[in-house]
Design an enzyme around this catalytic site. Structure first.
Site, PDB file in Angstrom:
ATOM      1  N   THR A  97       0.865  -1.181   0.000  1.00 26.79           N
ATOM      2  CA  THR A  97       0.000   0.000   0.000  1.00 26.79           C
ATOM      3  C   THR A  97       0.902   1.231   0.000  1.00 26.79           C
ATOM      4  OG1 THR A  97      -1.772  -1.128   1.195  1.00 26.79           O
ATOM      5  CG2 THR A  97      -1.789   1.273   1.244  1.00 26.79           C
ATOM      6  N   LYS A 172      -7.516   1.120  -2.844  1.00 30.21           N
ATOM      7  CA  LYS A 172      -7.101   0.752  -1.487  1.00 30.21           C
ATOM      8  C   LYS A 172      -7.304   1.919  -0.534  1.00 30.21           C
ATOM      9  CE  LYS A 172      -5.373  -1.581   1.935  1.00 30.21           C
ATOM     10  NZ  LYS A 172      -4.050  -2.204   1.965  1.00 30.21           N
ATOM     11  N   LYS A 240      -0.050   5.512   8.446  1.00 29.30           N
ATOM     12  CA  LYS A 240       0.671   5.676   7.179  1.00 29.30           C
ATOM     13  C   LYS A 240      -0.301   5.695   6.015  1.00 29.30           C
ATOM     14  CE  LYS A 240       2.140   2.315   4.850  1.00 29.30           C
ATOM     15  NZ  LYS A 240       1.740   1.546   3.624  1.00 29.30           N
TER      16      LYS A 240
END
Length: 290
Positions: A97, A172, A240
């Site tokens: 990701t 995502k 993150k």
């Protein structure tokens, strides 16, 4: 069956690479900590490379599942990077990701060498990786995706191309945005039930069968009520991901007020020492407030 390389043997990559080997592929692995790669080879067979380039040498397809933008660049670029060892016509599949910006950057760097690049972030957590039940969202050229999909099937219950390069990463982001709000809502509901003196398990048994039901509720309520958070997807990693979402929203003009708020709530959890706790630890923040 294909000759493959897998770069990054963390809690996700380790079992994902194992599924590929079990499916009959010829897998060579690389991990920054060589001992983890040695352990994987001892358990699954296959081979290991000392560098990403060595692991990728001769591979028809190279998969990566590392930590962040910088980690991905480090395994792709440079004299020891995977791109240096990959042949023209091979495919790089990124399960990390990361930002859509680094995806576009590496897509272009790969294309300059005649290498196809498919961004393919995953959802389903460690359990999904171990059970081969991940949801994989992809971006890239259709023909490259069609080839990659057959290999990804070893650990996916759902794999779909959403669009061109970067589309998988943006999807995502949508996933993480939805999770952030759901987990906060679930935490507030359980906290409210506790304050009201109700049996949290009984409450969830009822409401999970109605419109409030979700994957988070079904898979996290028991550990939340048991005050157990030493598992699952870490708060540090979620922050993150949410920072990628918020940065991208600044670029495309999207408004993400709840996501921005929950990101700050996760910052509070980090201050409680919960950086490695599961994302469901938002409940701990509410309990700490009294």
């Amino acid at each position: 069956m294909a000759k493959l390389a897998f770069l990054g043997l963390g809690v996700m990559g380790y079992p994902m690479a194992g599924h590929l080997q079990a499916a009959g592929h010829d897998v060579t692995v690389y991990n920054r900590t060589a001992a983890k790669a040695e352990k994987w080879v001892g358990q699954h067979g296959g081979a290991m490379g000392a560098t990403p380039r060595e692991a990728a040498n001769g591979a028809e397809m190279v998969m990566a599942c590392v930590g962040n933008d910088d980690d991905l660049r480090s395994v792709c670029l440079g004299d020891d990077g995977a791109f240096a060892g990959m042949a023209k016509g091979s495919i790089f599949v990124d399960h990390t990701t990361v930002s859509a910006a680094v995806t576009r950057e590496l897509h272009d760097a790969a294309a300059a060498k005649g290498i196809a690049f498919v961004d393919a972030p995953v959802s389903g957590g460690q359990a999904g990786a171990e059970n081969g039940q991940l949801s994989v969202m992809c971006g890239g050229a259709q023909d490259s995706y069609d080839t990659a999909e057959k290999v990804i099937a070893a650990y996916a219950k759902m794999c779909r191309r959403i669009g061109d390069s970067g589309a998988g990463q943006v999807t995502k982001m949508c996933n993480q945005i939805a999770i952030a709000g759901l987990v906060q809502g679930l935490s507030e509901a359980l906290h409210f039930a506790q304050k009201a003196g109700l049996d949290g398990r009984a409450v969830v048994e009822v409401i999970s069968q109605g419109a409030a039901g979700s994957w988070q509720m079904s898979n996290r309520y028991e550990t939340m009520l048991d005050d157990h958070f030493e598992h699952g997807f870490a708060v540090d990693w979620m922050r993150k991901d949410l920072n990628i979402c918020l940065s991208t929203a600044d670029e495309n003009g999207a408004s993400l007020p709840v996501t921005a708020l929950v990101d700050q709530f996760y910052k509070d959890v980090q201050k409680l020492g919960g950086g490695r706790w599961d994302t469901s630890s938002l409940l701990k923040r509410l309990q700490a407030m009294g």
